[in-house]
Design an enzyme around this catalytic site. Structure first.
Site, PDB file in Angstrom:
ATOM      1  N   LYS A  66       0.816  -1.225   0.000  1.00 36.12           N
ATOM      2  CA  LYS A  66       0.000   0.000   0.000  1.00 36.12           C
ATOM      3  C   LYS A  66       0.848   1.274   0.000  1.00 36.12           C
ATOM      4  CE  LYS A  66      -3.798  -2.403   2.047  1.00 36.12           C
ATOM      5  NZ  LYS A  66      -4.655  -2.644   3.182  1.00 36.12           N
ATOM      6  N   ASP A 102      -9.781   1.743   2.991  1.00 36.36           N
ATOM      7  CA  ASP A 102      -9.684   0.861   4.176  1.00 36.36           C
ATOM      8  C   ASP A 102     -10.179   1.545   5.442  1.00 36.36           C
ATOM      9  OD1 ASP A 102      -8.526  -1.391   3.040  1.00 36.36           O
ATOM     10  OD2 ASP A 102      -6.487  -0.641   3.332  1.00 36.36           O
TER      11      ASP A 102
HETATM   12  P1  NDP Z   1       1.705  -4.063   6.767  1.00 37.36           P
HETATM   13  O1  NDP Z   1       2.592  -5.014   6.068  1.00 37.36           O
HETATM   14  O2  NDP Z   1       1.699  -2.630   6.367  1.00 37.36           O
HETATM   15  O3  NDP Z   1       2.039  -4.095   8.367  1.00 37.36           O
HETATM   16  C1  NDP Z   1       2.170  -5.305   9.046  1.00 37.36           C
HETATM   17  C2  NDP Z   1       2.151  -5.063  10.556  1.00 37.36           C
HETATM   18  O4  NDP Z   1       2.054  -6.335  11.193  1.00 37.36           O
HETATM   19  C3  NDP Z   1       3.410  -4.398  11.121  1.00 37.36           C
HETATM   20  O5  NDP Z   1       3.039  -3.552  12.190  1.00 37.36           O
HETATM   21  C4  NDP Z   1       4.240  -5.591  11.644  1.00 37.36           C
HETATM   22  O6  NDP Z   1       5.056  -5.260  12.735  1.00 37.36           O
HETATM   23  C5  NDP Z   1       3.104  -6.489  12.131  1.00 37.36           C
HETATM   24  N1  NDP Z   1       3.473  -7.919  12.159  1.00 37.36           N
HETATM   25  C6  NDP Z   1       3.724  -8.718  11.096  1.00 37.36           C
HETATM   26  N2  NDP Z   1       3.974  -9.977  11.514  1.00 37.36           N
HETATM   27  C7  NDP Z   1       3.874  -9.946  12.872  1.00 37.36           C
HETATM   28  C8  NDP Z   1       4.007 -10.944  13.885  1.00 37.36           C
HETATM   29  N3  NDP Z   1       4.304 -12.212  13.593  1.00 37.36           N
HETATM   30  N4  NDP Z   1       3.821 -10.582  15.180  1.00 37.36           N
HETATM   31  C9  NDP Z   1       3.514  -9.294  15.501  1.00 37.36           C
HETATM   32  N5  NDP Z   1       3.367  -8.310  14.580  1.00 37.36           N
HETATM   33  C10 NDP Z   1       3.546  -8.637  13.279  1.00 37.36           C
HETATM   34  O7  NDP Z   1       0.223  -4.692   6.684  1.00 37.36           O
HETATM   35  P2  NDP Z   1      -1.185  -3.975   6.501  1.00 37.36           P
HETATM   36  O8  NDP Z   1      -1.340  -2.945   7.548  1.00 37.36           O
HETATM   37  O9  NDP Z   1      -1.386  -3.589   5.088  1.00 37.36           O
HETATM   38  O10 NDP Z   1      -2.200  -5.207   6.786  1.00 37.36           O
HETATM   39  C11 NDP Z   1      -2.286  -5.820   8.049  1.00 37.36           C
HETATM   40  C12 NDP Z   1      -3.319  -6.939   8.018  1.00 37.36           C
HETATM   41  O11 NDP Z   1      -4.630  -6.387   7.814  1.00 37.36           O
HETATM   42  C13 NDP Z   1      -3.113  -7.966   6.909  1.00 37.36           C
HETATM   43  O12 NDP Z   1      -3.297  -9.245   7.475  1.00 37.36           O
HETATM   44  C14 NDP Z   1      -4.220  -7.652   5.921  1.00 37.36           C
HETATM   45  O13 NDP Z   1      -4.639  -8.809   5.219  1.00 37.36           O
HETATM   46  C15 NDP Z   1      -5.326  -7.146   6.833  1.00 37.36           C
HETATM   47  N6  NDP Z   1      -6.294  -6.252   6.168  1.00 37.36           N
HETATM   48  C16 NDP Z   1      -7.614  -6.568   6.136  1.00 37.36           C
HETATM   49  C17 NDP Z   1      -8.530  -5.727   5.526  1.00 37.36           C
HETATM   50  C18 NDP Z   1      -9.983  -6.063   5.469  1.00 37.36           C
HETATM   51  O14 NDP Z   1     -10.701  -5.465   4.657  1.00 37.36           O
HETATM   52  N7  NDP Z   1     -10.491  -6.960   6.279  1.00 37.36           N
HETATM   53  C19 NDP Z   1      -8.117  -4.453   4.888  1.00 37.36           C
HETATM   54  C20 NDP Z   1      -6.710  -4.191   5.030  1.00 37.36           C
HETATM   55  C21 NDP Z   1      -5.830  -5.074   5.629  1.00 37.36           C
HETATM   56  P3  NDP Z   1       6.623  -4.810  12.572  1.00 37.36           P
HETATM   57  O15 NDP Z   1       6.607  -3.325  12.396  1.00 37.36           O
HETATM   58  O16 NDP Z   1       7.230  -5.228  13.862  1.00 37.36           O
HETATM   59  O17 NDP Z   1       7.185  -5.544  11.379  1.00 37.36           O
END
Ligand code: NDP
Length: 266
Positions: A66, A102
């Protein structure tokens, strides 16, 4: 008949996405000559070229692209500018126009939660960034808890209370706890250490995981504590309706699109 338009969802992973079903059902039932498919993107630097090479009319962008989607657009709307995050792109006159649906989708999905509620967001990625601002603008009290420190800077600079797992206070109490991390998407991991979840979930009223289509470990624990739970289906539906309005140049009313799109969730 007008030429058929192609729309895609870019992501990685993307195989789980319900968006093609949602949009294709709506195109078919509303008589729009378009189709919508999935594209697993390996290299985000190709995103703009693919748009033009495949001659697609529009797209949704999901995890983890994104921010890149924001960067490749020629024009972006005020919402996406606030969070540097685009999840919907339209190609018009050989220019890319970026939007973020979103945040509004999430806001609508929690319209039953009273204003002034305290919300703990787990995660600091693109979705957490966009929703945190819109929630605050709508008088929710937002705190961010993230695994890593780096992504918290943008929240701190925007005046949010932020914590990592190391400095999270043991007396924190929140009405709503939301998993906005991607933990649980490709794996069965919890979004935060179990000790922290055991501390905050029992004191909360409702727990939401914005993932959809699977029973996540976070919602399982919340259920064990007898909490009300909600998954990401409503958010997905609401952001999808708004994206569809952009795809079809606002020809159709929100409720009419909803009537067709929600059949993807039966
Ligand atoms: P990003 O890749 O931008 O961010 C991911 C975040 O998750 C970061 O804060 C990262 O932390 C954290 N993270 C990843 N793995 C872990 C873990 N194992 N333990 C703890 N924290 C973790 O993702 P998005 O914000 O774009 O999306 C997040 C989720 O939301 C996705 O699963 C996506 O599918 C879902 N989503 C659902 C929507 C819906 O319509 N229902 C719409 C948009 C998103 P760190 O900074 O430490 O790496």
């Amino acid at each position: 008949m007008l030429e058929k338009k192609l729309f895609l969802i870019f992501g990685n992973p993307v195989s789980h996405s319900k968006s093609p079903l949602m949009h294709n059902l709506s195109f078919q039932n509303l008589g729009v000559n378009s189709c919508y498919s999935k594209y697993k993107l390996e290299d985000e630097n190709q995103l703009r070229d693919i748009f033009f090479n495949l001659d697609i009319s529009g797209a949704n962008i999901t995890v983890p692209f994104k921010k890149k989607a924001f960067d490749i657009c020629d024009y972006t709307d005020s919402y996406s500018k606030k969070f540097n995050s685009v999840n919907t792109i339209i190609k018009k006159y050989d220019k890319l126009f970026g939007y973020n649906t979103d945040a509004l989708g999430f806001l609508e999905s929690i319209s039953h939660i009273p204003k002034n509620s305290k919300i703990l967001i787990l995660g600091a990625g693109g979705t957490a960034q966009s929703t945190s601002i819109i929630l605050r603008e709508n008088n929710y009290l937002v705190t961010i808890l993230n695994r890593g420190r780096e992504r918290l800077n943008i929240f701190k600079n925007n005046g949010f209370q932020t914590y990592t797992f190391e400095d999270f206070p043991s007396d924190g109490q929140y009405d709503l706890v939301v998993n906005m991390t991607s933990a649980g998407l490709k794996d069965n991991l919890l979004p935060a250490p179990i000790e922290i979840l055991n501390q905050i979930i029992p004191k909360s009223k409702i727990c939401i995981d914005i993932l959809y289509g699977k029973n996540t470990p976070f919602l399982e624990i919340s259920k064990k504590y007898g909490k009300k739970i909600q998954n990401g289906s409503n958010m997905l539906l609401f952001q999808g309706i708004l994206a569809f309005q952009y795809f079809t140049e606002h020809k159709f009313k929100y409720d009419l699109i909803k009537k067709h799109m929600k059949r993807a969730f039966i």
